[in-house]
Enzyme design. Sequence first.
Site, PDB file in Angstrom:
ATOM      1  N   CYS A  77     -22.778 -38.435 -34.899  1.00 50.55           N
ATOM      2  CA  CYS A  77     -23.634 -39.192 -34.505  1.00 50.55           C
ATOM      3  C   CYS A  77     -23.862 -40.521 -35.446  1.00 50.55           C
ATOM      4  O   CYS A  77     -22.823 -41.024 -35.524  1.00 50.55           O
ATOM      5  CB  CYS A  77     -25.135 -38.475 -34.604  1.00 50.55           C
ATOM      6  SG  CYS A  77     -26.213 -39.540 -33.574  1.00 50.55           S
ATOM      7  N   HIS A 169     -24.920 -33.493 -32.009  1.00 51.09           N
ATOM      8  CA  HIS A 169     -25.314 -32.526 -33.167  1.00 51.09           C
ATOM      9  C   HIS A 169     -24.779 -31.227 -32.880  1.00 51.09           C
ATOM     10  O   HIS A 169     -25.644 -30.380 -32.481  1.00 51.09           O
ATOM     11  CB  HIS A 169     -26.719 -32.834 -33.553  1.00 51.09           C
ATOM     12  CG  HIS A 169     -27.242 -34.055 -33.730  1.00 51.09           C
ATOM     13  ND1 HIS A 169     -27.163 -34.580 -35.252  1.00 51.09           N
ATOM     14  CD2 HIS A 169     -27.413 -35.212 -33.059  1.00 51.09           C
ATOM     15  CE1 HIS A 169     -27.517 -35.661 -35.277  1.00 51.09           C
ATOM     16  NE2 HIS A 169     -27.674 -36.210 -34.183  1.00 51.09           N
ATOM     17  N   GLU A 171     -24.143 -29.271 -35.410  1.00 51.46           N
ATOM     18  CA  GLU A 171     -24.552 -28.508 -36.458  1.00 51.46           C
ATOM     19  C   GLU A 171     -26.220 -27.735 -36.075  1.00 51.46           C
ATOM     20  O   GLU A 171     -26.684 -27.127 -36.867  1.00 51.46           O
ATOM     21  CB  GLU A 171     -24.813 -29.330 -37.869  1.00 51.46           C
ATOM     22  CG  GLU A 171     -26.040 -30.336 -37.790  1.00 51.46           C
ATOM     23  CD  GLU A 171     -25.619 -31.730 -36.979  1.00 51.46           C
ATOM     24  OE1 GLU A 171     -24.466 -31.632 -36.325  1.00 51.46           O
ATOM     25  OE2 GLU A 171     -26.298 -32.625 -37.022  1.00 51.46           O
TER      26      GLU A 171
END
Length: 194
Positions: A77, A169, A171
């Site tokens: 991002c 994202h 994660e």
Amino acid sequence: MMIGVMALQGGFAKHCETLSKLGTNWCEVRAKEDLKKIDGLIIPGGESTTMLKLLKDEGMFEPLKEFTSSHPTFGTCAGLILMAKRVENPSQDSLGLLDITAGRNAYGRQVDSFNQLVNIPIFNTEPFELIFIRAPQILETGSNVTVLARCQDKPVLIQQGFWLGATFHPELTNDTRIHQLFLSIVNQRRSVAA
Ligand code: GLN
């Protein structure tokens, strides 16, 4: 192997958690000296303008440019925005790595954030849940950029040599496949360099 996670601003903690889950050694990168001990770097999401300002204020921008030009780097991002050679909406400085044009906030505002299940051909197993938060869009890619995944017809996961970039994202999910991909890039690079 030691992976650095840039920890000046943004969502670095979740990347650290994912690396711990994978049993990887990691450290936070907050100063230019930290770059000396790592084999690869993750630049998290957050606010790319703020990250740029902090990097410059801390005298880290030039050392980071030098490090990332020769080491595996994974930007998610805002991290991808920092890695893009060209940034629009508005244009801003960057590390000038990925041969792409990144359009900031291309899906709209915070309320327009969304999740989508997408098949990533290199994984060839179950789809990956992509989480987009005030995400950029990759508007152009150079011929040296490999598009690993698309969503709504736009590239969302790309690789250029030892650089990896995601507009979403990974994660924030429990799915570690993209982090594992980055670790394999770092490993490959280490064996070439050895
Ligand atoms: N909109 C942010 C930027 O332009 C990126 C958002 C994110 O990293 N989740 O920097």
